[in-house]
Design a protein around this motif. Sequence first.
Motif, short mmCIF file in Angstrom:
data_model
loop_
_atom_site.label_atom_id
_atom_site.label_comp_id
_atom_site.label_asym_id
_atom_site.label_seq_id
_atom_site.Cartn_x
_atom_site.Cartn_y
_atom_site.Cartn_z
N ASN A 363 0.89 -1.34 0.02
CA ASN A 363 0.04 -0.15 0.13
C ASN A 363 0.91 1.32 -0.04
O ASN A 363 1.96 1.26 0.64
CB ASN A 363 -0.96 0.17 1.18
CG ASN A 363 -1.86 -1.09 1.34
OD1 ASN A 363 -1.55 -2.37 1.69
ND2 ASN A 363 -2.99 -0.65 1.26
N VAL A 369 -4.19 0.50 -2.11
CA VAL A 369 -3.86 -0.91 -2.36
C VAL A 369 -2.98 -0.84 -3.50
O VAL A 369 -3.45 -0.42 -4.66
CB VAL A 369 -5.00 -1.89 -2.50
CG1 VAL A 369 -4.41 -3.26 -2.82
CG2 VAL A 369 -5.85 -1.91 -1.01
N MET A 378 -9.58 -4.78 -5.47
CA MET A 378 -9.12 -3.98 -4.42
C MET A 378 -7.82 -2.66 -4.97
O MET A 378 -7.57 -1.80 -4.33
CB MET A 378 -8.52 -4.44 -3.17
CG MET A 378 -9.97 -5.29 -2.42
SD MET A 378 -11.14 -3.98 -2.07
CE MET A 378 -10.18 -2.97 -0.72
N LYS A 381 -7.65 1.14 -4.72
CA LYS A 381 -8.90 1.44 -3.75
C LYS A 381 -7.99 2.05 -2.24
O LYS A 381 -7.18 1.20 -1.75
CB LYS A 381 -9.77 0.56 -3.63
CG LYS A 381 -10.72 0.47 -4.78
CD LYS A 381 -11.92 -0.48 -4.36
CE LYS A 381 -12.63 -0.88 -5.73
NZ LYS A 381 -13.74 -1.73 -5.35
N HIS A 383 -7.70 1.80 1.41
CA HIS A 383 -7.93 0.82 2.39
C HIS A 383 -7.43 1.27 3.89
O HIS A 383 -7.56 0.34 4.81
CB HIS A 383 -7.41 -0.36 2.11
CG HIS A 383 -7.88 -1.71 2.28
ND1 HIS A 383 -7.41 -2.80 3.06
CD2 HIS A 383 -9.33 -1.96 2.47
CE1 HIS A 383 -8.18 -3.85 3.17
NE2 HIS A 383 -9.37 -3.31 2.93
N ALA A 386 -9.95 0.66 7.00
CA ALA A 386 -10.55 -0.64 6.97
C ALA A 386 -10.08 -1.21 8.49
O ALA A 386 -9.16 -0.98 9.31
CB ALA A 386 -10.03 -1.75 6.15
N ILE A 395 -5.05 -1.74 8.90
CA ILE A 395 -4.09 -1.07 7.62
C ILE A 395 -3.51 -0.06 8.26
O ILE A 395 -2.13 0.19 8.06
CB ILE A 395 -5.25 -0.80 6.75
CG1 ILE A 395 -5.85 -2.18 5.98
CG2 ILE A 395 -4.46 -0.20 5.43
CD1 ILE A 395 -4.92 -3.24 5.42
#
Length: 452
Positions: A363, A369, A378, A381, A383, A386, A395
């Motif tokens: 990441n 990601v 994913m 996107k 994250h 999360a 994360i």
Amino acid sequence: MLPERVIIAFLLILAVLTVFSGCAMQAPAPTEKETIQKTATTGSTKEQMVAFVKEAITYAHSHDKETALTEFSNRNGSFVRGDLYLYAYDFNGTTIAHPVNPEKIGVNRLYERDALDNFFIYDLRAAAINGSGFAEYAYINPVHNKTVEKKLGYVEKVDDTWWLGSGIYYGPATPAESTASATGPASSRALKEYVDNAAAYAMANGKNAAIAAFNNRSGPFVQGPDTYVYALDYTGTALALPFQPEKVGTDFLPVKDPAGKPYTAIEIQLARAGGGYLLYQYPDPAANLTPALKISYVRPVDDTYWIGAGIYTSEDRLIDTQLKQFVLGAKDFYWKYGKEAALAEFNKPDGMFKSGELYIFANDYNGTVLAWPYRPDMIGKNHRNATDAVGEHHIAELLDKAKNGGGMTAYYTGDPLTNTTALKISYVTDVDGTWMLGAGKYIRPDSRVLLP
């Protein structure tokens, strides 16, 4: 005419000469084992082994791969010399050359264990991912009555698809060199069995007798200040704490460890689900109740209370060499080939950075990601916000850990092997100040985890 005794003596001498002559002419060639034993008396040195592997690397670079593998697998070839021989593997752990055990060619041995329960091919491959290196393991020595001996292996990467190595024996391997503990459970399996045995006692003898036994410092469920059974009810109230009796009756539900983890709340979730592992910080009785990293296993006894036990450990013990080298090998790949090529490789479900259940994730520091081989949907996107299965922002924790030098983070996620929520321990590292990468492993009863 010669006297009879002279003739007899002459015939006896002739017979003896004939026997000795026949023995000299018909003496059997030494067996392969005898030849190896003879060379093993003056076994190869570490330096000779390294030179031997480097010579093979040169051979591999100057011949096509098929020719090189054929030569390395030839028991009578140029790369079998006394106690030294070459073996070759791809980066998935599959044997592609082996002159001594040709039946292993084509077999994936990545998670094959040595005589002391270590994943020795995994260890050797981890060194190869970094370019070259050594790994110690225990292996049966065929010339010493198949006794288990310590072996030192040296490996080098040929290219990004395969590596080769050799090894030398250097002494007996004893159970004392394993990870077993004389005072308590020394593995995730042993820890679970320890708690399961306590639960069986509780169910057989009743709650009152069990709580009394768990609180008894001299009882069978206390194996020193770092290994003991504790008990709480589902509201978080402590029922048994042998080294903190003053805390019995205390509500632990709102309590958090120094890192902010609400460990009792998580333990209750795990117990209600049937049991599981937890990593947190807790006062260590052997260190004047200074908080220390602890891994516990908890499980229900009945619908009124649950029990657990743990072992104090450290990040260095939980992040083993294989996991760390797997991640650092991915980082080296980035520095050699660049970000675009690295992310392309990390995102391949069958790429070189897929090893058993291990895979690389990545990441950027915004939380976007970059690599997740099993969730291509994913990619791209964000994250960062999360949460894991127990509500922790894992994360964000992974990103913060990497940004501050890297290290270990524990969280809960779905285990594809058991289809249950399981504790996962990941190692992450910063790449170039703009993104992080890492990999993780699940903690299961059969996990190879060094606890004490």
